[in-house]
Design an enzyme around this catalytic site. Structure first.
Site, PDB file in Angstrom:
ATOM      1  CB  CYS A 183      35.878 -55.205 -39.433  1.00  0.00           C
ATOM      2  SG  CYS A 183      34.838 -53.756 -39.779  1.00  0.00           S
ATOM      3  CD  GLN A 211      28.695 -38.367 -53.086  1.00  0.00           C
ATOM      4  OE1 GLN A 211      29.080 -39.456 -52.662  1.00  0.00           O
ATOM      5  NE2 GLN A 211      27.780 -38.269 -54.036  1.00  0.00           N
ATOM      6  CG  PHE A 228      17.882 -38.414 -58.556  1.00  0.00           C
ATOM      7  CD1 PHE A 228      16.844 -39.085 -57.929  1.00  0.00           C
ATOM      8  CD2 PHE A 228      18.054 -38.580 -59.918  1.00  0.00           C
ATOM      9  CE1 PHE A 228      16.000 -39.917 -58.652  1.00  0.00           C
ATOM     10  CE2 PHE A 228      17.215 -39.406 -60.653  1.00  0.00           C
ATOM     11  CZ  PHE A 228      16.177 -40.077 -60.024  1.00  0.00           C
ATOM     12  CG  ASN A 284      27.980 -32.458 -54.121  1.00  0.00           C
ATOM     13  OD1 ASN A 284      28.792 -31.879 -53.412  1.00  0.00           O
ATOM     14  ND2 ASN A 284      28.328 -33.477 -54.900  1.00  0.00           N
ATOM     15  CG  ASP A 300       7.966 -39.809 -56.099  1.00  0.00           C
ATOM     16  OD1 ASP A 300       8.966 -40.310 -56.660  1.00  0.00           O
ATOM     17  OD2 ASP A 300       7.160 -40.472 -55.438  1.00  0.00           O
ATOM     18  CG  ASP A 313      24.638 -38.324 -57.614  1.00  0.00           C
ATOM     19  OD1 ASP A 313      24.769 -39.558 -57.656  1.00  0.00           O
ATOM     20  OD2 ASP A 313      25.194 -37.612 -56.757  1.00  0.00           O
ATOM     21  CB  CYS A 338      26.226 -45.030 -55.571  1.00  0.00           C
ATOM     22  SG  CYS A 338      24.436 -45.116 -55.370  1.00  0.00           S
TER      23      CYS A 338
END
Length: 444
Positions: free
Chosen positions: A85, A274, A303, A308, A351, A373, A399
């Site tokens: 996998c 998340q 963003f 959150n 944007d 973020d 990320c």
């Protein structure tokens, strides 16, 4: 006419090699006659027998056949499907070594892209190692040769769906039901017309969105509904784009989560949230600490998604403005602010890659602190605007270590910031995915 290059022959013999180091994607690196070979399943410091899987002009790829001398960091992979996998690539490495590898990856990117290092490394944020994943997109494929439906993730370095019985990193409410889902789809009239299953969960509920390529028959809809009823799962269908998602069972449903005590954020199955609830809660608290949040702050959250970070900030400061490009997420964020009676949280659609923030009325008064973020592509297009907004302190959640390092270099070398601290957050244990956070302060 140009001649086609012939595909190079893949050697079949076993090769013995010393593994020098580990690549960013978790493969061992060996040198064979001066050529780099990326060896799947090998760890730094090991001696292994490997077999070539692909041959390229400048490098080769291989898979470990036998470990002759194991590294101290090697552990037995918990998942029976680890060798095939592609969902996880570090399950054969101890959790402590995984953290060290991820921090080294971040540090290497900082050096390579920005020639910089944080003044302080933060302690890694850690959480559950198994069953942590609450969001996933499962591939579905009917394999005619096997007369069988497969549900799961793709094989390593392959477009094919792996034959899985269960997944150890998915929340077991779904991770231990992969064969049940395959049997369900295999019994449908549309057994070969279901492309994927979107998975979204909260503490109490599981939502499954079946991506159907054709309109489902009433018989198939009833089969899906019955499966949901028998297993306490919410069932959705999606015959087209994201706006075609509709609930089959029950009559009404609403997912939600608590980013911290006293807050409740509602979301739809297709919304970005998340994947790791435990790390998300710790991440929010770390962001509040790194921002050094004070009552009189006016904070910009770029963003922002469905709020959150914005709504926890709103509980602590005078005013916070969340900016997001996705109109649906902006509306959900506004709804969440109203749901939690937070009137000092304002949400705007923009944007951020095309717009000058200073041109918006809500940006005229400036901000003393900023949280961002961004997606994997980073936030390079807006960095030149942040200092102009008057921000003295900036927290960057990332990320992608490569784009964080690139943007950190820009902030430090071009816009007068100091990278005060940075660290990793283990959002995806057993994978090479590096989630990180960094705080920048304006030079005085």
């Amino acid at each position: 006419m140009a001649r086609r290059s012939r595909r190079q022959r893949i050697p079949q013999e076993l090769v013995t090699a010393e593994i020098e180091s580990l690549s960013h994607d978790g493969r061992g690196i060996a040198r064979i006659e001066g050529k780099t070979v990326f060896v799947d399943g090998a760890l730094a410091g090991e001696k292994v027998n490997f077999q070539y899987s692909r041959v390229h002009k400048k490098y080769d790829e291989a898979r470990t056949v036998e470990v002759l001398s194991a590294a101290d960091d090697r552990v037995e992979a918990k998942c029976q499907h680890f060798s095939i996998c592609g969902g996880c690539s570090l399950m054969h490495m101890s959790p402590e070594a995984q953290l060290a590898h991820k921090q080294a990856t971040l540090a290497e990117h900082f050096t390579h892209f920005g020639n910089l290092s944080p003044e302080q490394w933060l302690e890694p944020l850690t959480g559950p190692l198994w069953g942590y994943r609450r969001k996933a997109r499962l591939g579905v494929k009917y394999v005619a040769k096997k007369e069988q439906v497969l549900v799961g993730f793709r094989e390593k370095s392959s477009p094919y769906i792996a034959m899985l019985e269960q997944c150890e990193v998915l929340d077991p409410r779904v991770g231990h039901r992969l064969t049940d889902l395959a049997s369900l789809i295999g019994g449908l009239e549309a057994y070969n017309r279901i492309a994927q299953i979107e998975v979204a969960m909260d503490d109490e509920h599981v939502a499954l969105v079946f991506r159907n390529l054709d309109e489902l028959s009433e018989t198939d809809k009833n089969a899906l509904i019955s499966f949901g009823q028998n297993n306490n799962l919410w069932i959705y269908q999606q015959p087209g784009g994201p706006d075609t998602v509709s609930l089959l069972w029950p009559e009404s449903a609403q997912l939600s989560y608590a980013p911290e005590p006293g807050l409740n954020l509602q979301f739809d199955p297709s919304d970005f949230t998340q994947v790791n609830a435990g790390i998300n809660e710790k991440m929010i608290q770390r962001a509040m600490t790194l921002l050094d949040v004070q009552d009189g702050d006016r904070i910009l959250d770029l963003f922002c998604g469905l709020g959150n970070f914005t709504l926890p900030l709103a509980k602590r400061v005078t005013e916070v403005v969340g900016v997001e490009g996705d109109a649906a997420l902006v509306q959900h964020a506004k709804n969440n602010a109203a749901l939690n009676a937070l009137s000092n949280a304002e949400f705007e659609q923009a944007d951020l890659t095309q717009t000058e923030l200073k041109d918006y009325p809500w940006a005229q008064k400036g901000f003393n602190k900023i949280l961002l973020d961004p997606p994997r592509s980073g936030a390079f297009e807006v960095l030149h605007q942040l200092a102009a907004l008057g921000a003295e302190r900036l927290v960057y959640v990332s990320c992608n270590p490569a784009t964080l390092a690139r943007d950190a270099g820009e902030l430090v070398n071009q816009h007068g910031y100091i990278m005060e601290s940075a660290g990793i957050m283990d959002m995806f244990p057993h994978t090479t995915h590096v989630e990180s956070i960094a705080v920048f302060v304006k030079k005085r």
